[in-house]
Scaffold this motif. Structure first.
Motif, short mmCIF file in Angstrom:
data_model
loop_
_atom_site.label_atom_id
_atom_site.label_comp_id
_atom_site.label_asym_id
_atom_site.label_seq_id
_atom_site.Cartn_x
_atom_site.Cartn_y
_atom_site.Cartn_z
N GLU A 132 -23.92 -18.34 -0.18
CA GLU A 132 -23.07 -18.99 -0.52
C GLU A 132 -22.35 -18.23 -1.85
OE1 GLU A 132 -22.37 -23.52 -0.83
OE2 GLU A 132 -22.67 -22.95 1.40
N ALA A 133 -23.46 -18.10 -2.39
CA ALA A 133 -23.42 -17.86 -4.33
C ALA A 133 -23.24 -16.16 -3.81
CB ALA A 133 -24.89 -17.82 -5.09
N ALA A 134 -23.27 -15.69 -3.47
CA ALA A 134 -23.50 -13.91 -2.92
C ALA A 134 -22.26 -13.78 -2.04
CB ALA A 134 -24.53 -13.41 -1.84
N ILE A 135 -22.14 -14.68 -0.84
CA ILE A 135 -20.77 -14.24 -0.94
C ILE A 135 -19.75 -14.70 -1.92
CG2 ILE A 135 -18.83 -15.28 0.78
CD1 ILE A 135 -20.92 -16.21 2.63
N GLU A 136 -19.99 -15.69 -2.60
CA GLU A 136 -18.84 -15.61 -3.86
C GLU A 136 -18.83 -14.36 -5.05
OE1 GLU A 136 -18.01 -18.92 -7.58
OE2 GLU A 136 -19.68 -19.01 -6.38
N ALA A 137 -19.63 -13.99 -5.35
CA ALA A 137 -19.92 -13.08 -5.91
C ALA A 137 -18.85 -11.02 -5.63
CB ALA A 137 -21.53 -12.71 -6.49
N MET A 138 -19.36 -11.11 -3.63
CA MET A 138 -19.28 -10.82 -3.27
C MET A 138 -17.78 -11.00 -3.64
SD MET A 138 -19.18 -7.37 -2.37
CE MET A 138 -21.74 -6.90 -1.20
N GLY A 139 -16.60 -11.47 -3.07
CA GLY A 139 -15.60 -12.62 -3.17
C GLY A 139 -14.31 -11.68 -4.06
N GLU A 140 -15.46 -11.84 -5.66
CA GLU A 140 -15.32 -11.58 -7.02
C GLU A 140 -14.94 -9.74 -7.33
OE1 GLU A 140 -17.33 -13.69 -10.40
OE2 GLU A 140 -16.14 -15.87 -9.53
N LYS A 141 -15.93 -9.44 -6.50
CA LYS A 141 -16.46 -8.36 -7.05
C LYS A 141 -15.12 -7.33 -6.29
CE LYS A 141 -19.86 -8.63 -9.58
NZ LYS A 141 -20.06 -8.24 -10.88
N LEU A 142 -14.73 -7.54 -5.34
CA LEU A 142 -13.54 -7.10 -4.08
C LEU A 142 -12.76 -7.44 -5.25
CD1 LEU A 142 -15.21 -8.23 -0.79
CD2 LEU A 142 -15.27 -6.24 -1.55
N LEU A 143 -12.21 -8.24 -5.54
CA LEU A 143 -10.54 -8.59 -6.41
C LEU A 143 -10.56 -7.85 -7.59
CD1 LEU A 143 -8.19 -10.08 -5.95
CD2 LEU A 143 -9.63 -12.25 -7.56
N ALA A 144 -11.60 -7.74 -8.59
CA ALA A 144 -11.87 -6.98 -9.70
C ALA A 144 -11.70 -5.36 -9.02
CB ALA A 144 -12.91 -6.88 -10.38
N ALA A 145 -12.63 -4.80 -8.01
CA ALA A 145 -11.79 -3.55 -7.81
C ALA A 145 -10.65 -3.12 -7.27
CB ALA A 145 -13.10 -3.45 -6.51
N SER A 146 -9.57 -3.86 -5.93
CA SER A 146 -8.47 -3.65 -6.11
C SER A 146 -7.65 -4.01 -7.14
CB SER A 146 -8.59 -5.46 -5.03
OG SER A 146 -7.89 -6.71 -5.90
N HIS A 147 -8.07 -4.81 -8.70
CA HIS A 147 -7.25 -4.45 -9.34
C HIS A 147 -7.31 -3.37 -10.08
CE1 HIS A 147 -7.14 -9.38 -10.43
NE2 HIS A 147 -6.07 -8.59 -9.99
N LEU A 148 -8.59 -2.61 -9.79
CA LEU A 148 -9.05 -1.49 -10.68
C LEU A 148 -8.61 -0.22 -10.14
CD1 LEU A 148 -13.13 -1.28 -11.36
CD2 LEU A 148 -10.76 -1.75 -13.49
N MET A 149 -8.26 -0.03 -8.56
CA MET A 149 -7.56 0.19 -7.82
C MET A 149 -5.99 0.14 -8.39
SD MET A 149 -9.25 2.39 -5.20
CE MET A 149 -9.74 2.18 -6.47
N ALA A 150 -4.55 -0.97 -8.48
CA ALA A 150 -3.31 -0.60 -9.02
C ALA A 150 -3.82 0.11 -10.00
CB ALA A 150 -3.58 -2.56 -8.98
N ASP A 151 -4.56 -0.35 -11.03
CA ASP A 151 -3.99 0.17 -12.45
C ASP A 151 -4.01 1.62 -12.47
OD1 ASP A 151 -4.53 -2.32 -13.06
OD2 ASP A 151 -6.12 -2.53 -14.07
N ALA A 152 -5.12 2.02 -12.28
CA ALA A 152 -4.87 3.42 -11.66
C ALA A 152 -4.40 4.11 -10.63
CB ALA A 152 -6.56 4.31 -10.68
N ALA A 153 -3.67 3.86 -9.75
CA ALA A 153 -2.17 4.34 -8.87
C ALA A 153 -0.89 3.86 -10.57
CB ALA A 153 -2.18 3.12 -7.85
N GLU A 154 -1.00 3.09 -10.40
CA GLU A 154 0.17 2.59 -11.84
C GLU A 154 -0.12 3.41 -12.71
OE1 GLU A 154 3.69 1.51 -13.03
OE2 GLU A 154 2.55 1.17 -11.56
N ALA A 155 -1.05 3.77 -13.14
CA ALA A 155 -0.90 5.10 -14.63
C ALA A 155 -0.98 6.65 -13.77
CB ALA A 155 -2.89 4.80 -14.53
N ILE A 156 -1.71 6.48 -12.52
CA ILE A 156 -0.90 8.55 -11.76
C ILE A 156 0.50 8.26 -11.71
CG2 ILE A 156 -1.34 9.50 -10.26
CD1 ILE A 156 -4.21 8.46 -9.37
N LYS A 157 0.87 7.13 -11.43
CA LYS A 157 2.74 7.47 -11.01
C LYS A 157 3.25 7.34 -12.73
CE LYS A 157 4.22 4.61 -7.63
NZ LYS A 157 4.35 3.06 -7.26
N GLN A 158 2.76 6.72 -13.50
CA GLN A 158 3.56 6.60 -14.68
C GLN A 158 3.20 8.06 -15.26
OE1 GLN A 158 5.71 4.40 -16.21
NE2 GLN A 158 6.10 5.71 -17.35
N CYS A 159 2.50 8.57 -14.80
CA CYS A 159 1.91 10.27 -15.71
C CYS A 159 3.14 11.17 -14.47
CB CYS A 159 0.86 10.23 -15.86
SG CYS A 159 -0.35 10.05 -16.94
#
Length: 298
Positions: A166-193
């Motif tokens: 369960e701890a591993a599942i929770e950690a994986m979920g948090e990492k996936l959510l953080a990765a989605s935020h990094l994707m969104a930030d990168a996409a926004e930065a490129i679009k702004q440029c």
């Protein structure tokens, strides 16, 4: 218009906008040059004499041209002189346009990634995070329920292993959510440029088209001062270069901070042990595993 630009998601959309703006820019430059040429062709003898007088004492061939009494000679000579100076101005303005195109190309070279694909990838991470949440709930519920009917060494071994999972599942979920935020930030930065580059061109085209209808002062052309229509493109080159610098800065940030952010997903207090999913082994597995004969329904 800025809002509309940010809705663009693929490099093809941005590139198409840039090509269209460059076409408008070239049309505007041609309009400015042609209007000046027409003004020279339609110039009167009195205008030619006035320009010569405003120029003060002029020696050499120019003095002969503008100082002559014969109107035809003065007029044709003045026109030839102004056309020559206009040709020099045209060379400068087209050189500025080529420099502008080069600046934009450098900016585009510094941009990388497809915002739409990055966004879709981020949404995939969110979906995977939801699956992790579902799996965690099922595992936790099952562990709680079996605890009502099961006790002893076997249950404690199972409970320990389930907690690790369960701890591993929770950690994986948090990492996936953080990765989605990094994707969104990168996409926004490129679009702004992309938006910064296009808006710089939009402003430049607007300035050029706005000055195309302004009267060209032939006296200034005679003096080598070509006025706003011929200067505006050069003034905007610095702005486009600054946009290029900001894009390169973004690229540098992506190679440093971005890499660090991604590395952080595989480290920290909640990272998976050794970067791998925890295995059920050792005494816990031997106590409750029963060689896989528990007939567990998946």
């Amino acid at each position: 218009q800025a809002t509309a630009l940010l809705l663009f998601s693929t490099p093809d959309e941005w590139y198409g906008e840039i090509v269209e703006l460059n076409d408008q820019l070239c049309d505007g430059i041609e309009s400015v040059i042609n209007s000046a040429a027409s003004l020279i062709d339609d110039m009167s003898i009195w205008k030619a004499i006035a320009i010569g007088a405003a120029g003060g004492s002029v020696g050499g061939p120019l003095g002969t041209v503008l100082g002559g009494i014969e109107g035809g000679l003065a007029l044709e000579g003045a026109k030839a002189l102004l056309h020559s100076k206009l040709a020099d101005a045209a060379k400068e303005i087209w050189a500025s346009q080529r420099a502008l195109v080069a600046s934009v190309e450098h900016a585009l070279d510094a941009l990388f990634g497809n915002p739409q694909k990055l966004t879709n990838l981020g949404l995939g991470y969110v979906t995977a995070k939801t699956s992790c949440d579902t799996a965690w709930n099922r595992a936790n519920t099952t562990s709680t329920r079996v605890g009502v009917f099961w006790e002893g060494l076997a249950y404690r071994a199972f409970s320990n292993a389930a907690a690790n999972q369960e701890a591993a599942i929770e950690a994986m979920g948090e990492k996936l959510l953080a990765a989605s935020h990094l994707m969104a930030d990168a996409a926004e930065a490129i679009k702004q440029c992309w938006s910064d580059v296009v808006q710089a061109l939009v402003a430049l085209v607007a300035d050029i088209l706005g000055t195309a209808g302004e009267a060209v002062d032939l006296g200034k052309i005679f003096a080598g001062e070509f006025g706003k229509p011929f200067e505006v493109i050069g003034d905007c080159l610095g702005f486009v270069n600054s946009v290029t610098s900001s894009i390169r800065s973004m690229a540098a940030t992506a190679k440093t901070q971005g890499v660090m952010d991604w590395a952080d997903l595989n480290s920290g207090s909640k990272a998976l042990v050794n970067g791998a999913w925890p295995k059920i082994e050792g005494i816990d597995n031997s106590i409750y595993g029963n060689d896989g004969n528990w007939n567990v329904q998946h």
